[in-house]
Design a protein around this motif. Structure first.
Motif, PDB file in Angstrom:
ATOM      1  N   THR A 212     -70.866  -6.360   3.615  1.00 48.59           N
ATOM      2  CA  THR A 212     -70.591  -5.134   4.342  1.00 48.59           C
ATOM      3  C   THR A 212     -71.757  -5.028   5.315  1.00 48.59           C
ATOM      4  N   SER A 213     -71.625  -4.173   6.338  1.00 46.77           N
ATOM      5  CA  SER A 213     -72.610  -4.282   7.432  1.00 46.77           C
ATOM      6  C   SER A 213     -73.538  -3.095   7.625  1.00 46.77           C
ATOM      7  N   GLU A 214     -73.580  -2.178   6.673  1.00 43.58           N
ATOM      8  CA  GLU A 214     -74.428  -1.009   6.832  1.00 43.58           C
ATOM      9  C   GLU A 214     -75.825  -1.356   7.372  1.00 43.58           C
ATOM     10  N   THR A 215     -76.460  -2.329   6.718  1.00 45.18           N
ATOM     11  CA  THR A 215     -77.878  -2.571   7.038  1.00 45.18           C
ATOM     12  C   THR A 215     -78.096  -3.035   8.471  1.00 45.18           C
ATOM     13  N   ILE A 216     -77.325  -4.026   8.895  1.00 46.09           N
ATOM     14  CA  ILE A 216     -77.526  -4.518  10.254  1.00 46.09           C
ATOM     15  C   ILE A 216     -77.115  -3.463  11.277  1.00 46.09           C
ATOM     16  N   ILE A 217     -76.072  -2.722  10.968  1.00 44.92           N
ATOM     17  CA  ILE A 217     -75.582  -1.752  11.944  1.00 44.92           C
ATOM     18  C   ILE A 217     -76.558  -0.583  12.098  1.00 44.92           C
ATOM     19  N   TYR A 218     -77.092  -0.093  10.991  1.00 43.65           N
ATOM     20  CA  TYR A 218     -78.015   1.036  11.149  1.00 43.65           C
ATOM     21  C   TYR A 218     -79.359   0.594  11.701  1.00 43.65           C
ATOM     22  N   ALA A 219     -79.709  -0.672  11.475  1.00 41.59           N
ATOM     23  CA  ALA A 219     -80.914  -1.207  12.120  1.00 41.59           C
ATOM     24  C   ALA A 219     -80.725  -1.186  13.640  1.00 41.59           C
ATOM     25  N   MET A 220     -79.520  -1.525  14.086  1.00 42.39           N
ATOM     26  CA  MET A 220     -79.243  -1.517  15.528  1.00 42.39           C
ATOM     27  C   MET A 220     -79.122  -0.086  16.059  1.00 42.39           C
ATOM     28  N   PHE A 221     -78.467   0.761  15.275  1.00 44.55           N
ATOM     29  CA  PHE A 221     -78.354   2.164  15.697  1.00 44.55           C
ATOM     30  C   PHE A 221     -79.754   2.743  15.961  1.00 44.55           C
ATOM     31  N   ALA A 222     -80.716   2.341  15.128  1.00 36.93           N
ATOM     32  CA  ALA A 222     -82.072   2.873  15.257  1.00 36.93           C
ATOM     33  C   ALA A 222     -82.654   2.534  16.628  1.00 36.93           C
ATOM     34  N   LYS A 223     -82.231   1.391  17.181  1.00 37.45           N
ATOM     35  CA  LYS A 223     -82.719   1.017  18.509  1.00 37.45           C
ATOM     36  C   LYS A 223     -82.054   1.834  19.606  1.00 37.45           C
ATOM     37  N   TRP A 224     -80.841   2.271  19.325  1.00 39.10           N
ATOM     38  CA  TRP A 224     -80.037   2.885  20.395  1.00 39.10           C
ATOM     39  C   TRP A 224     -80.109   4.400  20.419  1.00 39.10           C
ATOM     40  N   VAL A 225     -80.463   4.992  19.309  1.00 43.02           N
ATOM     41  CA  VAL A 225     -80.433   6.458  19.238  1.00 43.02           C
ATOM     42  C   VAL A 225     -81.835   7.027  19.454  1.00 43.02           C
ATOM     43  N   ARG A 226     -81.975   7.931  20.439  1.00 43.12           N
ATOM     44  CA  ARG A 226     -83.259   8.562  20.709  1.00 43.12           C
ATOM     45  C   ARG A 226     -83.175  10.076  20.491  1.00 43.12           C
ATOM     46  N   SER A 227     -82.014  10.608  20.931  1.00 46.72           N
ATOM     47  CA  SER A 227     -81.922  12.059  21.001  1.00 46.72           C
ATOM     48  C   SER A 227     -80.629  12.542  20.359  1.00 46.72           C
ATOM     49  N   TYR A 228     -80.591  13.787  20.033  1.00 50.60           N
ATOM     50  CA  TYR A 228     -79.351  14.361  19.488  1.00 50.60           C
ATOM     51  C   TYR A 228     -78.221  14.196  20.492  1.00 50.60           C
ATOM     52  N   ARG A 229     -78.590  13.987  21.772  1.00 50.91           N
ATOM     53  CA  ARG A 229     -77.562  13.797  22.791  1.00 50.91           C
ATOM     54  C   ARG A 229     -76.867  12.445  22.659  1.00 50.91           C
ATOM     55  N   ASP A 230     -77.476  11.514  21.911  1.00 53.08           N
ATOM     56  CA  ASP A 230     -76.843  10.205  21.670  1.00 53.08           C
ATOM     57  C   ASP A 230     -75.864  10.270  20.497  1.00 53.08           C
ATOM     58  N   LEU A 231     -75.820  11.428  19.858  1.00 49.85           N
ATOM     59  CA  LEU A 231     -74.987  11.582  18.670  1.00 49.85           C
ATOM     60  C   LEU A 231     -73.800  12.507  18.944  1.00 49.85           C
ATOM     61  N   PRO A 232     -72.693  12.397  18.240  1.00 46.84           N
ATOM     62  CA  PRO A 232     -72.474  11.368  17.235  1.00 46.84           C
ATOM     63  C   PRO A 232     -72.242   9.997  17.872  1.00 46.84           C
ATOM     64  N   LEU A 233     -72.618   8.969  17.162  1.00 43.61           N
ATOM     65  CA  LEU A 233     -72.350   7.597  17.570  1.00 43.61           C
ATOM     66  C   LEU A 233     -71.231   7.084  16.666  1.00 43.61           C
ATOM     67  N   LEU A 234     -70.103   6.765  17.290  1.00 47.99           N
ATOM     68  CA  LEU A 234     -68.896   6.457  16.513  1.00 47.99           C
ATOM     69  C   LEU A 234     -68.429   5.028  16.782  1.00 47.99           C
ATOM     70  N   ILE A 235     -68.723   4.138  15.847  1.00 52.84           N
ATOM     71  CA  ILE A 235     -68.458   2.712  16.053  1.00 52.84           C
ATOM     72  C   ILE A 235     -67.556   2.175  14.943  1.00 52.84           C
ATOM     73  N   ASN A 236     -66.712   1.233  15.341  1.00 49.91           N
ATOM     74  CA  ASN A 236     -65.893   0.532  14.352  1.00 49.91           C
ATOM     75  C   ASN A 236     -65.988  -0.957  14.623  1.00 49.91           C
ATOM     76  N   GLN A 237     -65.917  -1.755  13.576  1.00 52.65           N
ATOM     77  CA  GLN A 237     -65.772  -3.189  13.824  1.00 52.65           C
ATOM     78  C   GLN A 237     -64.711  -3.790  12.917  1.00 52.65           C
ATOM     79  N   TRP A 238     -63.986  -4.763  13.498  1.00 49.57           N
ATOM     80  CA  TRP A 238     -63.023  -5.577  12.744  1.00 49.57           C
ATOM     81  C   TRP A 238     -63.752  -6.860  12.406  1.00 49.57           C
ATOM     82  N   ALA A 239     -63.790  -7.207  11.151  1.00 49.52           N
ATOM     83  CA  ALA A 239     -64.609  -8.349  10.760  1.00 49.52           C
ATOM     84  C   ALA A 239     -64.132  -8.953   9.450  1.00 49.52           C
ATOM     85  N   ASN A 240     -64.735 -10.097   9.138  1.00 54.20           N
ATOM     86  CA  ASN A 240     -64.546 -10.679   7.815  1.00 54.20           C
ATOM     87  C   ASN A 240     -65.808 -10.415   7.004  1.00 54.20           C
ATOM     88  N   VAL A 241     -65.677 -10.289   5.706  1.00 55.97           N
ATOM     89  CA  VAL A 241     -66.836 -10.142   4.836  1.00 55.97           C
ATOM     90  C   VAL A 241     -66.639 -11.042   3.613  1.00 55.97           C
TER      91      VAL A 241
END
Length: 487
Positions: free
Chosen positions: A111-140
């Motif tokens: 599952t991808s929680e860890t990599i995705i939230y690590a990336m979110f941390a790079k992209w989110v600075r302000s409450y104005r960047d939220l909510p951040l709503l992402i989906n991915q289609w993948a294999n696990v």
RNA sequence: CGGGGCGUAGCGCAGCCCGGUAGCGCGCCUGCUUUGGGAGCAGGAGGUCCUCGGUUCAAAUCCGAGCGCCCCGACCA
């Protein structure tokens, strides 16, 4: 297998029936690697239709697709304590690459929680960047001890939604909203009516604050967890420093949610609607909704009926119906009927010389439903106009039948422990009963009967009268729960 | 990891006990006849009998070891 042509009846051996149906309807096949499977075109076509519907719903609720990589640094997975504890046993690890041992092993995402939230941390600075709503289609990949086609395989396909929000209320609203999207999909497209509710602590996702789930009842009266939605709280945000500046100028960790459904749904579809003749695919998900079969003796008749079939198919296609003309000359009509019934095509349209003469066709539905006859002669002139509506009626009738079956095998107001055992160890079903909330009582039932708390149902699904006592210990009931054996 | 089953033609299996020319059904190919619920006849192609080792004049068959898969239980979408 019972004989060359039929399936082991569901009543004899449900699990043998399931395996035979999946293989012989050509939904999937075993791959050379233990526990993994090949999804064949017919099964993949169903999955594609599921994807299409869900993807549109995700987009309609403001989500965007992205793709995160398959390989995750081992250290990422280890960062959230509960999370790593939950997944460690089933994670596949890459230790060598490029002919050398890697300095840090890489895990293949379970599952991808860890990599995705690590990336979110790079992209989110302000409450104005939220909510951040992402989906991915993948294999696990999850290295399960025991596997079953579609229901539990070492590798599977899914979507995982991941979002970040400014506060708990917003995250909670998202969690519930997406569970609702799943419900809409399961009812409206799969004709599989789930019960919605919250998971007990022992059943919740590793690392989540709260987990909610859609639980569907299969024809053997066992529960299938068909979709989950998690409020992750700030657990991952803290570990990956997913922080943002608040409107007030302070700093806070974001609140995350994740939610997913997988190719397991295809297995759920089979076990919800399939019968002793094979799969039944609801029209909205069927890669082929109507198959046209020309019937002829002579070459002239062949030309006549095949042309007629292609003509009608063209019109139906323009009317938005997914059609296929089975004009193979090497099979008799009967053989084609069995093949398409095995695969679950909702309706067959037979076109023979007698039909052509009468300017009519014979509709034959996959099964008799809602009091309608299976076979239905229809004038050509009305087929194109009426088929889309009839398919929708068939779709609805499948849902009605599934709801009726679920209700017939749900037991409310159960107060005797012996009764729970009787149901669970007998025909099975959903047992609604009181629970004091203690893990000990939960554990006892599991040890005694293999039944687990499937969910703490939402109000809509609760019994009119709240149970007063815990079914297990007789103590005060804090809530009503649903007990059942599950896949 | 425990219990059970199985490995022989594409698929399903028999043959193994009692060693001696590798078979059956389905499917596949060709032809003719067929075609409103799984076609018939004739001809044909197709095999490291899971692997390795042993016994033997001779092994699918007996002995030993290994591997793989499926099913049932303990973990999980």
């Amino acid at each position: 297998m019972a004989d060359e042509q039929g399936f082991t009846p569901r009543s004899t051996d449900f699990s043998a029936w399931y395996n035979e149906v999946v293989l012989r309807a050509e939904l999937a096949d075993y791959s050379p690697v233990r526990g993994s499977m090949v999804i064949r075109p017919w099964g993949y076509g169903i999955w594609e239709n599921m994807q299409r519907a869900l993807d549109q719903m995700f987009k309609d609720t403001g989500h965007q697709n992205a793709y995160f990589p398959l390989l995750i640094p081992m250290s990422f997975l280890e960062r959230e304590k509960e999370h790593v504890k939950g997944f460690a046993p089933e994670v596949a690890v890459v230790t060598h690459a490029g002919g050398k041992e890697l300095e840090e092993p890489l895990v293949i995402r379970p599952t991808s929680e860890t990599i995705i939230y690590a990336m979110f941390a790079k992209w989110v600075r302000s409450y104005r960047d939220l909510p951040l709503l992402i989906n991915q289609w993948a294999n696990v990949v999850r290295w399960e001890m025991r596997t079953r086609l579609f229901l539990r395989t070492a590798e599977f396909l899914w979507q995982e939604g991941h979002t970040a929000h400014v506060d708990e209320a917003d995250a909670e609203a998202e969690t519930i909203r997406m569970l609702g999207v799943y419900r809409t999909f399961m009812e409206g497209w799969m004709a599989m009516p789930p019960v919605l509710g919250r998971k007990s602590d022992s059943e919740k996702f590793a690392g989540a604050l709260r987990t909610y789930a859609c639980e569907a009842m299969m024809q053997d009266n066992k529960a299938l967890q068909a979709g989950t939605s998690h409020n992750l709280g700030q657990n991952f945000a803290r570990q990956f420093e997913l922080k943002f500046q608040t409107a007030a100028g302070g700093e806070d960790f974001a609140w995350n949610t994740s939610w997913g459904v997988s190719t397991r749904l295809v297995g759920g579809l089979v076990m919800t609607h399939g019968d002793d003749g094979g799969v039944v695919v609801p029209p909205r998900l069927a890669p082929i909704q109507a198959v046209l079969v020309p019937i002829y003796r002579t070459d002239e008749e062949r030309t006549l009926t095949v042309e007629k079939a292609h003509g009608l198919a063209g019109e139906l296609k323009r009317a938005g119906v997914r059609v296929h003309v089975d004009d193979r000359d090497t099979l008799k009509p009967g053989a084609k009927y069995f093949e398409w019934e095995r695969k679950g095509v909702p309706v067959r349209i037979e076109i023979g010389p007698r039909d052509v003469a009468k300017q009519s066709v014979m509709l034959v539905w996959r099964l008799e439903l809602g009091g309608r006859p299976r076979k239905e002669p229809m004038l050509e002139s009305v087929v194109v106009d009426s088929l889309p509506e009839r398919l929708e009626q068939f779709q609805q009738a499948l849902l009605d039948a599934a709801i009726a079956r679920r209700e017939a095998n749900s037991y409310r107001g159960v107060t005797e422990y012996a009764r729970l055992r009787e149901i669970v160890e007998g025909a099975g079903g959903f047992v609604y009963a009181g629970w004091c909330g203690s893990p000990e009582c939960e554990e006892k039932v599991k040890d005694d009967t293999k039944a687990t708390i499937r969910c703490i149902p939402f109000e809509e699904f609760r019994s009119p009268e709240a149970p007063a006592r815990c079914l297990v210990c007789g103590g005060e009931a804090k809530m009503e729960v649903i007990w059942a054996r599950a896949y």
